[in-house]
Design a protein around this motif. Sequence first.
Motif, PDB file in Angstrom:
ATOM      1  N   GLY A 195      21.315  44.914  30.667  1.00 12.90           N
ATOM      2  CA  GLY A 195      22.124  43.736  30.428  1.00 12.90           C
ATOM      3  C   GLY A 195      21.821  42.574  31.336  1.00 12.90           C
ATOM      4  N   GLY A 196      20.602  42.559  31.912  1.00 14.57           N
ATOM      5  CA  GLY A 196      20.253  41.394  32.707  1.00 14.57           C
ATOM      6  C   GLY A 196      20.649  41.543  34.155  1.00 14.57           C
ATOM      7  N   GLY A 197      20.267  40.552  34.943  1.00 11.29           N
ATOM      8  CA  GLY A 197      20.492  40.646  36.367  1.00 11.29           C
ATOM      9  C   GLY A 197      21.842  40.146  36.832  1.00 11.29           C
ATOM     10  N   ASN A 198      22.590  39.470  35.976  1.00  9.06           N
ATOM     11  CA  ASN A 198      23.881  38.907  36.383  1.00  9.06           C
ATOM     12  C   ASN A 198      24.969  39.958  36.227  1.00  9.06           C
ATOM     13  N   PHE A 199      25.519  40.406  37.350  1.00  6.78           N
ATOM     14  CA  PHE A 199      26.502  41.491  37.270  1.00  6.78           C
ATOM     15  C   PHE A 199      27.770  41.055  36.538  1.00  6.78           C
ATOM     16  N   LEU A 200      28.099  39.756  36.587  1.00  8.51           N
ATOM     17  CA  LEU A 200      29.269  39.280  35.845  1.00  8.51           C
ATOM     18  C   LEU A 200      29.047  39.406  34.342  1.00  8.51           C
ATOM     19  N   THR A 201      27.830  39.099  33.888  1.00  5.21           N
ATOM     20  CA  THR A 201      27.500  39.238  32.468  1.00  5.21           C
ATOM     21  C   THR A 201      27.624  40.680  32.029  1.00  5.21           C
ATOM     22  N   VAL A 202      27.087  41.591  32.847  1.00  3.53           N
ATOM     23  CA  VAL A 202      27.161  43.017  32.514  1.00  3.53           C
ATOM     24  C   VAL A 202      28.614  43.480  32.456  1.00  3.53           C
ATOM     25  N   THR A 203      29.399  43.057  33.427  1.00  2.00           N
ATOM     26  CA  THR A 203      30.795  43.488  33.491  1.00  2.00           C
ATOM     27  C   THR A 203      31.573  43.063  32.252  1.00  2.00           C
ATOM     28  N   PHE A 204      31.456  41.797  31.887  1.00  2.00           N
ATOM     29  CA  PHE A 204      32.231  41.295  30.753  1.00  2.00           C
ATOM     30  C   PHE A 204      31.665  41.757  29.409  1.00  2.00           C
ATOM     31  N   SER A 205      30.341  41.916  29.319  1.00  2.41           N
ATOM     32  CA  SER A 205      29.779  42.412  28.056  1.00  2.41           C
ATOM     33  C   SER A 205      30.184  43.857  27.810  1.00  2.41           C
ATOM     34  N   THR A 206      30.261  44.645  28.882  1.00  4.69           N
ATOM     35  CA  THR A 206      30.724  46.029  28.734  1.00  4.69           C
ATOM     36  C   THR A 206      32.177  46.065  28.289  1.00  4.69           C
ATOM     37  N   LEU A 207      32.995  45.192  28.850  1.00  5.58           N
ATOM     38  CA  LEU A 207      34.385  45.116  28.425  1.00  5.58           C
ATOM     39  C   LEU A 207      34.484  44.713  26.961  1.00  5.58           C
ATOM     40  N   ARG A 208      33.708  43.714  26.551  1.00  4.73           N
ATOM     41  CA  ARG A 208      33.766  43.235  25.170  1.00  4.73           C
ATOM     42  C   ARG A 208      33.396  44.342  24.179  1.00  4.73           C
ATOM     43  N   GLN A 209      32.364  45.097  24.507  1.00  4.91           N
ATOM     44  CA  GLN A 209      31.944  46.169  23.607  1.00  4.91           C
ATOM     45  C   GLN A 209      32.962  47.306  23.558  1.00  4.91           C
TER      46      GLN A 209
END
Length: 428
Positions: free
Chosen positions: A218-232
């Motif tokens: 999910g890329g290098g941005n941990f905020l992106t990973v965190t919120f994308s995991t929540l969204r899914q």
Amino acid sequence: MSIVQKRPFGQRYAFVVVAVIFLSLLIAAGLRSAPSVLMLPLEDAFGWRRDTISLAAAIGIFLYGLAGPFAAALMERVGLRRTLLAALALMSASTATSLLMTEPWHLIATWGVFSGIGSGAVATVLGATIVNRWFKTNRGLMMGLMSASSATGMLVFLPFLAALAQSGGWQPVVVTVAVATAALLPLVYFFVPERPSSIGITRYGAEPGERDEAPLAGGGNFLTVTFSTLRQSARTRVFWYLFATFFICGFTTNGLVGTHLIAFCGDMGIPEVKAAGLLALMGVFDLIGTTLSGWLTDRFDPRKLLGVYYGIRGLSLVYLPYSGFSGTSLTIFAILYGLDWIATVPPTLRLSNEAFGDRSGPLVFGWIVAGHQVGAACAAFFGGALREMQGDYVLAFQIAGMTAIAAAALSLLIDPSETLRRRAAQAA
């Protein structure tokens, strides 16, 4: 090129890591439970209302949970050890700074905002990450053991902190927590490697040559990973069932009982040290109950276990206000309630891993733990506010008991196979 630093004990070095993390979780639990001991001394020293002090505790509990999923993603991006060291340093600095406080907002900033963020990285999600990273077998038992560290934190800290508060006021409590947290920094630095492969071994129970789990995609941005995991994960019913039951778990444990039981006992004429001893007794039985829960989770349907745990908890809370607060009745409550204080964690983590996989499971579990702490924060403030309005805690404990019974029924609706069917349908 990185150099692999060899350590002794082979795969059993995983237990060295568990010992250090257990101690870290224990100290963090002591920090988060300290406001219950500080409530009456701060009320006496500064004249602050109990709902004001409860607000600071509620903010700390809320951020303690909200920081969890971000900490889990940050551990994958910048490293577990770096994240843990930074969190411990923040916890120690924020609590030490509270020695200078003179206004209520100082309490909210130190014990609420900053210690809440720091302790959120040294919480249940840390235990889940360690278990998944260092163990292939015996995960339920290990998660039960580390979850029980919060109970052990109460067992070790609360009577001692209560005695300090009773004899010397709130300052000695603050100093003790700050020093204990700072003492963990060298232990983590020297004894907690990043991964098993960092020291040339595999996970406990894994076959020789088996590789570690890869970092989250999910890329290098941990905020992106965190919120994308929540969204899914939020697209599934199983996530919301787990979130709702863990919200109630927080509401009925550290939010209400952990924050207000000592004050409730004080209203009933029970000295602070004796009331802290009651929480310590709960800690003894929760250490037993949560470790046993981990063992049971490896062998039985976790949904049924959750139903039993929440049911017992609800009946215990309904019973307490009418117990008479005698030594015998409080002992009965401490045993029944203590056996499942954190016993819900191992089955909830197993359901999360079954539904979302070993790689995403800890991060999803971090969001579920956030629900736990939102519930706890609501109860921490709700209990103090209702006490100011009603003049007692009876209604607050009755409401909490009924919500726990509702969670027992809700637990039986959780179906981890829903996400598997969703993935299969998407693949087709």
